[in-house]
Design an enzyme around this catalytic site. Structure first.
Site, mmCIF file in Angstrom:
data_model
loop_
_atom_site.group_PDB
_atom_site.id
_atom_site.type_symbol
_atom_site.label_atom_id
_atom_site.label_comp_id
_atom_site.label_asym_id
_atom_site.label_seq_id
_atom_site.Cartn_x
_atom_site.Cartn_y
_atom_site.Cartn_z
ATOM 1 N N THR A 129 0.860 -1.193 0.000
ATOM 2 C CA THR A 129 0.000 0.000 0.000
ATOM 3 C C THR A 129 0.896 1.243 0.000
ATOM 4 O O THR A 129 2.118 1.133 0.102
ATOM 5 C CB THR A 129 -0.905 0.007 1.248
ATOM 6 N N TYR A 130 0.293 2.421 -0.060
ATOM 7 C CA TYR A 130 1.046 3.679 -0.198
ATOM 8 C C TYR A 130 2.047 3.858 0.946
ATOM 9 O O TYR A 130 1.709 3.646 2.111
ATOM 10 C CB TYR A 130 0.064 4.859 -0.229
#
Length: 346
Positions: A129-130
């Site tokens: 994820t980010y």
């Protein structure tokens, strides 16, 4: 950030070391062959003042002649919780400690994992994820998938009854994103190793292990503490030994956090304590081990410890830690030698 490094350097330059001593005693239960180490903890119910050799020598003579007996044996259980999944700052700190990566290098590799790689499934697949985030939140669907995975892979004992919730530590957290986690926990690092460069594999493995561990049961230790009394003519001496054994490994089967840099272990050393000790039992002294120490100046920052302090003071954002560290080094304000940051004359 530069000011923190300069102020730390001034503290180091102004530091005056102070002498102090510690006294260890190797003991054995009377008539037995087993032996173990204890440390002087108190004199007459007060912290011992062991500031110079003369004082220490006086105590040593008295302790040597004193009778030793076990005063108290305490058994207990200690639980150790897993760490929260990574946010930007903790990822940079752990990659520095465990892999020796600079903050900039960590973010560059994380960017590649986020943008995705081709696993022969047609097109690139994002692996994490980010990576610029200050939130420890986790999507419900990811949490459910991870809980199923833990149960199938490690068994129900390793799964806590309810999914753990972690609080964000950052002062000015915006919590706009999730924690840094694998996009799918089923993509185990070993299974996709052939598609990753060595650096990508190491960082992905770190993120994957930390995340899975964060959703697992605590580790449980059996602890044992022994207090030995030495009754001198003038003073009463209390010596202590502590040890622990792992009762249930919990999340540790997946991941153990690197020891924090620069944190002096105040915990008593984990000493092997022989079986068969009892309260009131007489102990024989094998030898005394006095040791001289000097207080140390505060250590220079590493990138990991500086990011930690920046976060504590609310300086910068997840997206700016790496550029801050790069800038002050590129401009020649700060040198990084053997992982430590020191200011230049400039």
């Amino acid at each position: 950030a530069l000011r923190l490094i300069v102020e730390r350097e001034r503290e180091i330059e102004a530091f005056v070391p102070v002498e102090y001593w510690s006294i260890g005693a190797e003991l054995t239960p009377k008539g037995k062959k087993t032996k173990y180490m204890t440390k002087l903890a108190r004199i007459d119910d007060a912290e011992p003042d062991l500031s110079n050799k003369e004082t220490v020598d006086g105590y040593l003579i008295e302790i040597e002649a004193a009778p030793f007996s076990i005063n108290k044996i305490k058994r207990s259980e200690r639980r150790r919780k897993p760490s929260a999944p990574f946010i930007t700052s903790t990822l940079q700190q752990e990659a520095s400690r465990k892999l020796g990566y600079t903050a900039r290098r960590t973010m560059m590799i994380a960017q590649q994992l986020y943008e995705g790689l081709d696993f022969g499934e047609g097109g690139a697949t994002g692996l994490i994820t980010y990576m610029r985030t200050d939130s420890t939140n986790i999507a419900e669907v990811a949490q459910k998938e991870t809980r199923d995975f833990i149960k199938q892979t490690y068994g129900g004992d390793f799964l806590p009854e309810t999914a753990p919730v972690y609080k964000t530590r950052a002062v000015s957290a915006q919590e706009a994103h999730e924690a840094i986690r694998p996009t799918s926990v089923v993509r185990q690092p070993e299974k996709i190793k052939e598609f990753l460069s060595p650096e990508q594999f190491k960082l992905y493995q770190l993120i994957w292990q930390r995340f899975v561990a964060s959703q697992m049961e605590s580790a449980v230790y059996d602890t044992l503490s022994v207090e030995v009394n030495a009754a001198g003519i003038q003073h009463n001496y209390l010596l202590r030994a502590s040890g622990s054994t792992t009762k249930f490994p919990g999340y540790l089967i997946v991941y153990e956090e690197a020891a924090e840099e620069d944190v002096k272990a105040d915990e008593p050393e984990n000493i092997r304590i022989p079986a068969g000790l009892e309260e009131g039992q007489v102990q024989d002294l094998i030898r005394l081990l006095p040791e001289q120490h000097f207080t140390q100046p505060p250590p220079r920052f590493t990138e990991a410890t500086l990011v930690q302090v920046l976060e504590e003071y609310g300086i910068g954002r997840p997206s700016t830690y790496a550029p801050i560290l790069s800038t002050i080094q590129q401009r020649g304000y700060v040198l990084r030698e053997a992982k430590r940051l020191s200011p230049t004359e400039t």
